[in-house]
Design an enzyme around this catalytic site. Sequence first.
Site, PDB file in Angstrom:
ATOM      1  CG  HIS A   1      94.550 -32.697   5.385  1.00  0.00           C
ATOM      2  ND1 HIS A   1      94.771 -31.410   4.947  1.00  0.00           N
ATOM      3  CD2 HIS A   1      94.999 -33.499   4.387  1.00  0.00           C
ATOM      4  CE1 HIS A   1      95.312 -31.434   3.744  1.00  0.00           C
ATOM      5  NE2 HIS A   1      95.472 -32.697   3.372  1.00  0.00           N
TER       6      HIS A   1
ATOM      7  CG  HIS B   1      98.951 -36.225   1.522  1.00  0.00           C
ATOM      8  ND1 HIS B   1      98.097 -36.649   0.540  1.00  0.00           N
ATOM      9  CD2 HIS B   1      98.390 -35.094   2.013  1.00  0.00           C
ATOM     10  CE1 HIS B   1      97.074 -35.814   0.444  1.00  0.00           C
ATOM     11  NE2 HIS B   1      97.225 -34.855   1.332  1.00  0.00           N
TER      12      HIS B   1
ATOM     13  CD  GLU C   1      98.185 -30.953   0.986  1.00  0.00           C
ATOM     14  OE1 GLU C   1      97.686 -31.923   1.587  1.00  0.00           O
ATOM     15  OE2 GLU C   1      97.536 -30.226   0.213  1.00  0.00           O
TER      16      GLU C   1
END
Length: 134
Positions: free
Chosen positions: A7, A79, A130
């Site tokens: 994502h 992020h 991430e």
Amino acid sequence: MLGRLNHVAIAVPDLEAATAVYRDTLGARVSQPQSLPEHGVSVVFIDLDNTKVELLEPLGDASPIESFLQKNPSGGIHHICYEVDDIRTARDRLLADGARVLGDGQPKIGAHGKPVLFLHPKDFMGTLVELEQV
Ligand code: CO
């Protein structure tokens, strides 16, 4: 080491307004909002055919996205999240290469119920990364 893009996360000052933009203006499939107090955010997932977008709104007093929104008051990309097969193996390899893992370096359970880690943006071209084990 890296698998799919899981994502892209966008920090927003107003989750309801941002959700309406994705749902009504862009015609996207949006989830119900979820509160994640242990992460200091409320989240809406935008479901795309090949990946997801997460809209993040601060929740509580010490939200990790509060200072980002102070610098970017209208919101912004916060992020990106890449999938890895084994998060501890990935972490150990990155640490051995001198990369910095945020927090105590131990994977935490993220918004999708899977272990995640965050990597220092200064080591990755100014982007908070991430990693999520899938
Ligand atoms: Co994320």
